[in-house]
Structure formats: C-alpha cells, structure tokens
Design a protein around this motif. Structure first.
Motif, PDB file in Angstrom:
ATOM      1  N   ILE A 128     -22.538  -1.618  50.137  1.00 54.66           N
ATOM      2  CA  ILE A 128     -21.817  -1.700  51.414  1.00 54.66           C
ATOM      3  C   ILE A 128     -22.730  -2.227  52.510  1.00 54.66           C
ATOM      4  N   LEU A 129     -23.946  -1.678  52.610  1.00 56.81           N
ATOM      5  CA  LEU A 129     -24.899  -2.124  53.622  1.00 56.81           C
ATOM      6  C   LEU A 129     -25.226  -3.603  53.452  1.00 56.81           C
ATOM      7  N   THR A 130     -25.528  -3.996  52.233  1.00 52.72           N
ATOM      8  CA  THR A 130     -25.909  -5.380  51.954  1.00 52.72           C
ATOM      9  C   THR A 130     -24.765  -6.344  52.243  1.00 52.72           C
ATOM     10  N   GLU A 131     -23.574  -6.021  51.765  1.00 52.97           N
ATOM     11  CA  GLU A 131     -22.429  -6.909  51.987  1.00 52.97           C
ATOM     12  C   GLU A 131     -22.083  -7.010  53.468  1.00 52.97           C
ATOM     13  N   ASN A 132     -22.079  -5.873  54.169  1.00 53.80           N
ATOM     14  CA  ASN A 132     -21.738  -5.911  55.594  1.00 53.80           C
ATOM     15  C   ASN A 132     -22.777  -6.688  56.399  1.00 53.80           C
ATOM     16  N   PHE A 133     -24.066  -6.465  56.104  1.00 54.05           N
ATOM     17  CA  PHE A 133     -25.107  -7.182  56.835  1.00 54.05           C
ATOM     18  C   PHE A 133     -25.004  -8.676  56.555  1.00 54.05           C
ATOM     19  N   SER A 134     -24.776  -9.031  55.315  1.00 57.46           N
ATOM     20  CA  SER A 134     -24.671 -10.435  54.935  1.00 57.46           C
ATOM     21  C   SER A 134     -23.478 -11.108  55.626  1.00 57.46           C
ATOM     22  N   GLU A 135     -22.336 -10.447  55.638  1.00 54.85           N
ATOM     23  CA  GLU A 135     -21.148 -11.007  56.305  1.00 54.85           C
ATOM     24  C   GLU A 135     -21.353 -11.096  57.807  1.00 54.85           C
ATOM     25  N   PHE A 136     -21.974 -10.058  58.391  1.00 55.38           N
ATOM     26  CA  PHE A 136     -22.284 -10.082  59.817  1.00 55.38           C
ATOM     27  C   PHE A 136     -23.187 -11.268  60.141  1.00 55.38           C
ATOM     28  N   ARG A 137     -24.216 -11.456  59.320  1.00 51.79           N
ATOM     29  CA  ARG A 137     -25.171 -12.541  59.534  1.00 51.79           C
ATOM     30  C   ARG A 137     -24.459 -13.899  59.487  1.00 51.79           C
ATOM     31  N   LYS A 138     -23.550 -14.083  58.537  1.00 53.46           N
ATOM     32  CA  LYS A 138     -22.807 -15.352  58.441  1.00 53.46           C
ATOM     33  C   LYS A 138     -21.941 -15.576  59.675  1.00 53.46           C
ATOM     34  N   GLU A 139     -21.238 -14.523  60.098  1.00 53.85           N
ATOM     35  CA  GLU A 139     -20.366 -14.662  61.265  1.00 53.85           C
ATOM     36  C   GLU A 139     -21.188 -14.900  62.530  1.00 53.85           C
ATOM     37  N   ALA A 140     -22.290 -14.177  62.667  1.00 52.13           N
ATOM     38  CA  ALA A 140     -23.165 -14.357  63.831  1.00 52.13           C
ATOM     39  C   ALA A 140     -23.721 -15.782  63.862  1.00 52.13           C
ATOM     40  N   ALA A 141     -24.086 -16.320  62.707  1.00 55.71           N
ATOM     41  CA  ALA A 141     -24.603 -17.694  62.641  1.00 55.71           C
ATOM     42  C   ALA A 141     -23.551 -18.684  63.158  1.00 55.71           C
ATOM     43  N   GLY A 142     -22.310 -18.461  62.773  1.00 59.47           N
ATOM     44  CA  GLY A 142     -21.233 -19.334  63.255  1.00 59.47           C
ATOM     45  C   GLY A 142     -21.051 -19.238  64.760  1.00 59.47           C
ATOM     46  N   LEU A 200     -23.306 -18.218  66.990  1.00 58.81           N
ATOM     47  CA  LEU A 200     -24.487 -18.769  67.658  1.00 58.81           C
ATOM     48  C   LEU A 200     -24.520 -20.290  67.585  1.00 58.81           C
ATOM     49  N   SER A 201     -24.037 -20.837  66.491  1.00 57.85           N
ATOM     50  CA  SER A 201     -23.963 -22.294  66.371  1.00 57.85           C
ATOM     51  C   SER A 201     -23.009 -22.859  67.420  1.00 57.85           C
ATOM     52  N   GLY A 202     -21.887 -22.191  67.610  1.00 57.59           N
ATOM     53  CA  GLY A 202     -20.937 -22.616  68.637  1.00 57.59           C
ATOM     54  C   GLY A 202     -21.529 -22.529  70.030  1.00 57.59           C
ATOM     55  N   LEU A 203     -22.264 -21.466  70.310  1.00 58.86           N
ATOM     56  CA  LEU A 203     -22.916 -21.322  71.611  1.00 58.86           C
ATOM     57  C   LEU A 203     -24.018 -22.362  71.807  1.00 58.86           C
ATOM     58  N   GLU A 204     -24.733 -22.653  70.742  1.00 54.27           N
ATOM     59  CA  GLU A 204     -25.772 -23.677  70.826  1.00 54.27           C
ATOM     60  C   GLU A 204     -25.141 -25.022  71.190  1.00 54.27           C
ATOM     61  N   LYS A 205     -24.043 -25.356  70.550  1.00 55.25           N
ATOM     62  CA  LYS A 205     -23.363 -26.625  70.843  1.00 55.25           C
ATOM     63  C   LYS A 205     -22.839 -26.651  72.273  1.00 55.25           C
TER      64      LYS A 205
END
Length: 116
Positions: free
Chosen positions: A83-97, A99-104
């Motif tokens: 649960i910890l690993t999957e949630n952190f991984s999904e959070f990281r993917k969503e956060a990357a998206g 942050l990419s939008g904010l960077e643009k």
C-alpha cells in the motif's frame, strides 16, 4: 533550463522517498531483497539495514522473508508495504504531471524571451 525536484514523506525527518520506494518495487518484481539491492548496486546488508530502519520508524513490517531451502528463499512485500509503495509511486507520478504543467506555465518560451 528545467525544473528538478525530489519528493519524500517525513515525520520530524525524512522517512520514505524515491530510494526506499525503488527498492520495494524491485523486491516486488524480483521476489528478493538481495536481487533488488544488486539491481541498484547496493549491498544486501545495506539494503537490509535500510528496510529494518524504515520498519522501525514506520511502525510496521514492509517485507516478509521466505527462508531458503529446496525452493530457495526470497522476500515479498507485506500488505502495508505494498500500500505504501503503490500510493507513493502513484502520488509521485501525479505530482510529476502537476509540476510539469506548472513548469510550462511559469518557465515557458515567453519567460525565456524575457531573460534574453
């Protein structure tokens, strides 16, 4: 120029981030802490110490060890570890998206042109 960042969970100090998540994801894929550690050029003892430290600080087990024998040993994620690993991984993917939008938005060509 590009945005760079690191994300982690903390409680008074850094608790869980990319490194531990990667090791646990590899254990899940490979079925072995020893193989997961080798995959990222970490010694087995270092990986084992990291897992034990995390388990102590988190208050729950991350891995179940399977003792060797004719079928061989290995490790598998506990339910809470998964649960910890999957949630952190999904959070990281969503956060990357995000942050990419904010960077643009903030560091686009118009921004770069203003710096010329």
């Amino acid at each position: 120029m590009r945005l760079n960042y690191k994300l982690w969970l903390e409680e008074d100090e850094r608790l869980f981030g990319d490194g531990p998540c990667q090791i646990l994801e590899l254990v899940d894929q490979l079925g072995s802490l020893r193989q997961a550690a080798a995959e990222i050029n970490m010694s087995y003892s270092q990986a084992w110490k990291l897992i034990k430290k995390l388990e102590k600080r988190l208050g729950f087990k991350l891995l179940n060890k399977k003792v060797g024998g004719s079928s061989g040993g290995g490790s598998e994620l506990t339910e809470k570890g998964r649960i910890l690993t999957e949630n952190f991984s999904e959070f990281r993917k969503e956060a990357a998206g995000c942050l990419s939008g904010l960077e643009k938005k903030y560091f686009n060509q118009e921004f770069k042109d203003k710096l010329k």
